[in-house]
Design a protein around this motif. Structure first.
Motif, PDB file in Angstrom:
ATOM      1  N   HIS A 109     -17.631   1.120 -32.765  1.00  0.00           N
ATOM      2  CA  HIS A 109     -18.576   1.183 -33.869  1.00  0.00           C
ATOM      3  C   HIS A 109     -18.120   0.313 -35.036  1.00  0.00           C
ATOM      4  O   HIS A 109     -16.948   0.336 -35.417  1.00  0.00           O
ATOM      5  N   THR A 110     -19.086  -0.408 -35.612  1.00  0.00           N
ATOM      6  CA  THR A 110     -18.790  -1.173 -36.819  1.00  0.00           C
ATOM      7  C   THR A 110     -18.685  -0.217 -38.004  1.00  0.00           C
ATOM      8  O   THR A 110     -19.110   0.949 -37.932  1.00  0.00           O
ATOM      9  N   VAL A 111     -18.156  -0.718 -39.117  1.00  0.00           N
ATOM     10  CA  VAL A 111     -18.077   0.087 -40.333  1.00  0.00           C
ATOM     11  C   VAL A 111     -19.470   0.520 -40.766  1.00  0.00           C
ATOM     12  O   VAL A 111     -19.679   1.658 -41.185  1.00  0.00           O
ATOM     13  N   GLN A 112     -20.436  -0.398 -40.656  1.00  0.00           N
ATOM     14  CA  GLN A 112     -21.807  -0.071 -41.037  1.00  0.00           C
ATOM     15  C   GLN A 112     -22.354   1.071 -40.186  1.00  0.00           C
ATOM     16  O   GLN A 112     -23.001   1.984 -40.705  1.00  0.00           O
ATOM     17  N   GLU A 113     -22.062   1.045 -38.901  1.00  0.00           N
ATOM     18  CA  GLU A 113     -22.531   2.116 -38.013  1.00  0.00           C
ATOM     19  C   GLU A 113     -21.862   3.442 -38.357  1.00  0.00           C
ATOM     20  O   GLU A 113     -22.502   4.505 -38.280  1.00  0.00           O
ATOM     21  N   ASP A 152     -15.650   4.273 -46.953  1.00  0.00           N
ATOM     22  CA  ASP A 152     -14.760   3.155 -47.272  1.00  0.00           C
ATOM     23  C   ASP A 152     -13.379   3.659 -47.693  1.00  0.00           C
ATOM     24  O   ASP A 152     -12.348   3.113 -47.287  1.00  0.00           O
ATOM     25  N   PHE A 153     -13.372   4.685 -48.524  1.00  0.00           N
ATOM     26  CA  PHE A 153     -12.105   5.226 -49.029  1.00  0.00           C
ATOM     27  C   PHE A 153     -11.218   5.715 -47.888  1.00  0.00           C
ATOM     28  O   PHE A 153     -10.014   5.413 -47.837  1.00  0.00           O
ATOM     29  N   VAL A 154     -11.796   6.455 -46.959  1.00  0.00           N
ATOM     30  CA  VAL A 154     -11.014   6.999 -45.843  1.00  0.00           C
ATOM     31  C   VAL A 154     -10.513   5.884 -44.932  1.00  0.00           C
ATOM     32  O   VAL A 154      -9.353   5.877 -44.516  1.00  0.00           O
ATOM     33  N   LEU A 155     -11.400   4.929 -44.633  1.00  0.00           N
ATOM     34  CA  LEU A 155     -10.988   3.829 -43.751  1.00  0.00           C
ATOM     35  C   LEU A 155      -9.876   2.990 -44.371  1.00  0.00           C
ATOM     36  O   LEU A 155      -8.914   2.607 -43.693  1.00  0.00           O
ATOM     37  N   LEU A 156      -9.995   2.704 -45.666  1.00  0.00           N
ATOM     38  CA  LEU A 156      -8.960   1.923 -46.338  1.00  0.00           C
ATOM     39  C   LEU A 156      -7.640   2.685 -46.383  1.00  0.00           C
ATOM     40  O   LEU A 156      -6.561   2.095 -46.218  1.00  0.00           O
ATOM     41  N   MET A 208     -15.056  -3.850 -48.253  1.00  0.00           N
ATOM     42  CA  MET A 208     -14.772  -3.755 -46.816  1.00  0.00           C
ATOM     43  C   MET A 208     -15.917  -4.384 -46.037  1.00  0.00           C
ATOM     44  O   MET A 208     -17.090  -4.147 -46.329  1.00  0.00           O
ATOM     45  N   ASP A 209     -15.572  -5.209 -45.036  1.00  0.00           N
ATOM     46  CA  ASP A 209     -16.570  -5.877 -44.205  1.00  0.00           C
ATOM     47  C   ASP A 209     -17.261  -4.852 -43.319  1.00  0.00           C
ATOM     48  O   ASP A 209     -16.628  -4.190 -42.488  1.00  0.00           O
ATOM     49  N   ASN A 210     -18.557  -4.725 -43.476  1.00  0.00           N
ATOM     50  CA  ASN A 210     -19.313  -3.732 -42.715  1.00  0.00           C
ATOM     51  C   ASN A 210     -19.406  -4.050 -41.242  1.00  0.00           C
ATOM     52  O   ASN A 210     -19.802  -3.191 -40.440  1.00  0.00           O
ATOM     53  N   GLN A 211     -19.073  -5.287 -40.843  1.00  0.00           N
ATOM     54  CA  GLN A 211     -19.154  -5.649 -39.419  1.00  0.00           C
ATOM     55  C   GLN A 211     -17.823  -5.470 -38.686  1.00  0.00           C
ATOM     56  O   GLN A 211     -17.739  -5.695 -37.489  1.00  0.00           O
ATOM     57  N   THR A 212     -16.780  -5.052 -39.411  1.00  0.00           N
ATOM     58  CA  THR A 212     -15.481  -4.822 -38.785  1.00  0.00           C
ATOM     59  C   THR A 212     -15.543  -3.607 -37.865  1.00  0.00           C
ATOM     60  O   THR A 212     -16.181  -2.604 -38.182  1.00  0.00           O
ATOM     61  N   VAL A 213     -14.890  -3.728 -36.727  1.00  0.00           N
ATOM     62  CA  VAL A 213     -14.776  -2.613 -35.786  1.00  0.00           C
ATOM     63  C   VAL A 213     -13.327  -2.139 -35.793  1.00  0.00           C
ATOM     64  O   VAL A 213     -12.401  -2.933 -35.608  1.00  0.00           O
ATOM     65  N   TYR A 214     -13.139  -0.849 -36.018  1.00  0.00           N
ATOM     66  CA  TYR A 214     -11.795  -0.276 -36.054  1.00  0.00           C
ATOM     67  C   TYR A 214     -11.529   0.583 -34.819  1.00  0.00           C
ATOM     68  O   TYR A 214     -12.451   1.126 -34.199  1.00  0.00           O
ATOM     69  N   LYS A 215     -10.245   0.720 -34.517  1.00  0.00           N
ATOM     70  CA  LYS A 215      -9.805   1.693 -33.523  1.00  0.00           C
ATOM     71  C   LYS A 215      -8.513   2.334 -34.027  1.00  0.00           C
ATOM     72  O   LYS A 215      -7.796   1.749 -34.850  1.00  0.00           O
ATOM     73  N   VAL A 216      -8.225   3.535 -33.556  1.00  0.00           N
ATOM     74  CA  VAL A 216      -6.929   4.143 -33.845  1.00  0.00           C
ATOM     75  C   VAL A 216      -5.871   3.336 -33.108  1.00  0.00           C
ATOM     76  O   VAL A 216      -6.056   2.972 -31.943  1.00  0.00           O
ATOM     77  N   ARG A 261      -1.478   2.398 -41.663  1.00  0.00           N
ATOM     78  CA  ARG A 261      -1.310   1.882 -40.302  1.00  0.00           C
ATOM     79  C   ARG A 261      -1.711   2.893 -39.227  1.00  0.00           C
ATOM     80  O   ARG A 261      -1.113   2.984 -38.173  1.00  0.00           O
ATOM     81  N   LEU A 262      -2.779   3.636 -39.513  1.00  0.00           N
ATOM     82  CA  LEU A 262      -3.314   4.566 -38.522  1.00  0.00           C
ATOM     83  C   LEU A 262      -4.388   3.905 -37.680  1.00  0.00           C
ATOM     84  O   LEU A 262      -4.556   4.243 -36.501  1.00  0.00           O
ATOM     85  N   ILE A 263      -5.121   2.997 -38.283  1.00  0.00           N
ATOM     86  CA  ILE A 263      -6.178   2.278 -37.578  1.00  0.00           C
ATOM     87  C   ILE A 263      -5.965   0.778 -37.732  1.00  0.00           C
ATOM     88  O   ILE A 263      -5.254   0.333 -38.635  1.00  0.00           O
ATOM     89  N   THR A 264      -6.569   0.019 -36.858  1.00  0.00           N
ATOM     90  CA  THR A 264      -6.440  -1.432 -36.911  1.00  0.00           C
ATOM     91  C   THR A 264      -7.775  -2.063 -36.563  1.00  0.00           C
ATOM     92  O   THR A 264      -8.498  -1.547 -35.693  1.00  0.00           O
ATOM     93  N   PRO A 265      -8.162  -3.133 -37.233  1.00  0.00           N
ATOM     94  CA  PRO A 265      -9.401  -3.814 -36.876  1.00  0.00           C
ATOM     95  C   PRO A 265      -9.256  -4.524 -35.535  1.00  0.00           C
ATOM     96  O   PRO A 265      -8.193  -5.038 -35.207  1.00  0.00           O
ATOM     97  N   ILE A 266     -10.316  -4.515 -34.769  1.00  0.00           N
ATOM     98  CA  ILE A 266     -10.325  -5.232 -33.500  1.00  0.00           C
ATOM     99  C   ILE A 266     -10.793  -6.648 -33.771  1.00  0.00           C
ATOM    100  O   ILE A 266     -11.880  -6.867 -34.295  1.00  0.00           O
ATOM    101  N   LYS A 267      -9.962  -7.602 -33.447  1.00  0.00           N
ATOM    102  CA  LYS A 267     -10.270  -9.006 -33.684  1.00  0.00           C
ATOM    103  C   LYS A 267     -10.425  -9.742 -32.365  1.00  0.00           C
ATOM    104  O   LYS A 267      -9.917  -9.327 -31.321  1.00  0.00           O
ATOM    105  N   VAL A 268     -11.111 -10.871 -32.413  1.00  0.00           N
ATOM    106  CA  VAL A 268     -11.194 -11.744 -31.245  1.00  0.00           C
ATOM    107  C   VAL A 268      -9.836 -12.409 -31.079  1.00  0.00           C
ATOM    108  O   VAL A 268      -9.340 -13.076 -31.970  1.00  0.00           O
ATOM    109  N   LYS A 269      -9.207 -12.233 -29.906  1.00  0.00           N
ATOM    110  CA  LYS A 269      -7.841 -12.688 -29.698  1.00  0.00           C
ATOM    111  C   LYS A 269      -7.761 -14.051 -29.033  1.00  0.00           C
ATOM    112  O   LYS A 269      -6.710 -14.661 -28.977  1.00  0.00           O
TER     113      LYS A 269
END
Length: 369
Positions: free
Chosen positions: A53-57, A74-78, A1-9, A84-92
């Motif tokens: 927050h990033t994954v690393q944070e 990592d296990f919980v986030l994956l 898992m990319d530690n710089q990914t930011v997730y949101k519900v 489909r409870l959370i989604t990474p925030i990407k540059v759109k």
């Protein structure tokens, strides 16, 4: 898992705690429910997934404050992403402009529920915007389909019709206005579509369908074709259009909502995947074997065919939904396509025909490519 990914519900998911032991997830768009056994540490992690927050944070927070190792995070986030409870925030910005994101935000939210991530929702919206759609017929059905597709984000549309707006059309055609009476249907519809979205490109073809009409030149330029032409009659126009579409492997929709089938759904036709018009013709030929229509006492009854705006809108909305699902890739269409159905006015029951793809069909059969 990319530690710089930011997730949101996900915006379309409600999470709540039940009996301090289960996380209950309610998917607002699909109305599904799921439950997950949880513990105190998992709840504390979920509280931090707020889109900032990033994954690393998140790992550092859980390690420093709750003595939880990074593998558990990592296990919980994956697990949450898989469900489909959370989604990474990407540059759109590389997918859609800021204005497009704002305009279609609720629709993108809906798409992402079926696709898994917000990013996929943006790409689904982009597919709609990049699709060239050709619509034969600009009456109650064709006009409503065009309107709904442009509202959904279709930016390139071609309208084919020869007719003019009549006064009686105002009771069934959702987009017509009094000042359009006597005006060509394609120009009136174009004006309305550009009121919805001034950036939509609308090409008009003021023609009728005839035996020698060269519709192939228009079909070949399209990514998707819709037929609502009931003149000279729907069987003829559908056969002519569908055969050409299959020749060039172009998906198309034969709409319902005509004559005695005022609230029929029509059918989505994917070449060599779903039944084609010829498959339907073979089905009806077999079902109606030996049947002969009785002569009607009234000969000139073309203008007396009934109609109701709400029933036309049902047929058009059903078609628009199926078209959007297909173009945006929201479902596995080879497994979830619908054959033609009929909505009965009296009890609103919807029944589907039992039409199967004919492997020996002379138009779309296995050996015809």
């Amino acid at each position: 898992m990319d530690n710089q990914t930011v997730y949101k519900v996900k915006d379309s998911v409600d999470l709540f705690l039940s009996d301090e032991r289960y996380i209950m997830a309610y998917y607002l768009n699909t109305r599904q429910r799921k439950s997950f056994k949880t513990n105190k540490e998992m709840i504390l992690l979920i509280e931090q997934i707020d889109g900032s927050h990033t994954v690393q944070e998140l790992k550092e927070y859980m390690a420093d404050n709750h003595d939880i190792d990074s593998q558990s995070v990592d296990f919980v986030l994956l697990l949450m992403e898989k469900n489909r409870l959370i989604t990474p925030i990407k540059v759109k910005e590389n997918i859609l402009s800021e204005d497009e994101c704002n305009r279609y935000s609720r629709q993108i939210n809906y798409f992402s529920e079926f696709l898994g991530s917000e990013e996929e929702g943006f790409y689904a919206q982009k597919k709609l915007m990049n699709t060239n759609i050709l619509i034969f017929g600009c009456g109650a059905i064709g006009g409503d389909v065009a309107t709904e597709l442009v509202m959904a984000g279709v930016k390139n549309i071609t309208l084919f019709d020869y007719d003019t707006v009549e006064y009686s059309d105002l009771a069934r055609h959702m987009y017509y206005r009094n000042n359009y009476v006597g005006k060509s249907k394609v120009s009136a519809l174009k004006e309305e579509l550009q009121k919805i979205d001034c950036s939509v490109k609308v090409h008009t073809i003021d023609e009728g369908m005839k035996p020698n009409s060269d519709v192939e030149q228009y079909i070949r330029k399209a990514d998707f074709v819709v037929n609502t032409l009931d003149e000279p009659y729907i069987g003829y126009t559908s056969s002519k259009i569908s055969r050409c579409c299959i020749r060039y492997n172009i998906p198309h929709y034969i709409a319902g909502g005509f004559d005695a089938h005022l609230a029929s759904t029509g059918e989505l036709i994917i070449p060599h995947v779903t039944p084609c018009v010829e498959c339907y013709a073979g089905y009806f030929k077999e079902k109606l074997k030996g049947w002969k229509p009785k002569e009607h006492p009234v000969q000139e009854r073309y203008t007396e065919m009934g109609g109701l705006a709400s029933m036309s809108l049902f047929s058009a909305s059903f078609a628009a939904t199926e078209i959007i699902k297909y173009i945006a890739g929201l479902v596995n269409i080879s497994e979830e396509y619908k054959v033609r159905g009929e909505l009965l006015f009296s009890d609103l029951s919807l029944t589907y025909l039992n039409v199967m793809k004919n492997d020996n069909c002379p138009v779309c059969g296995g050996d015809v490519l």
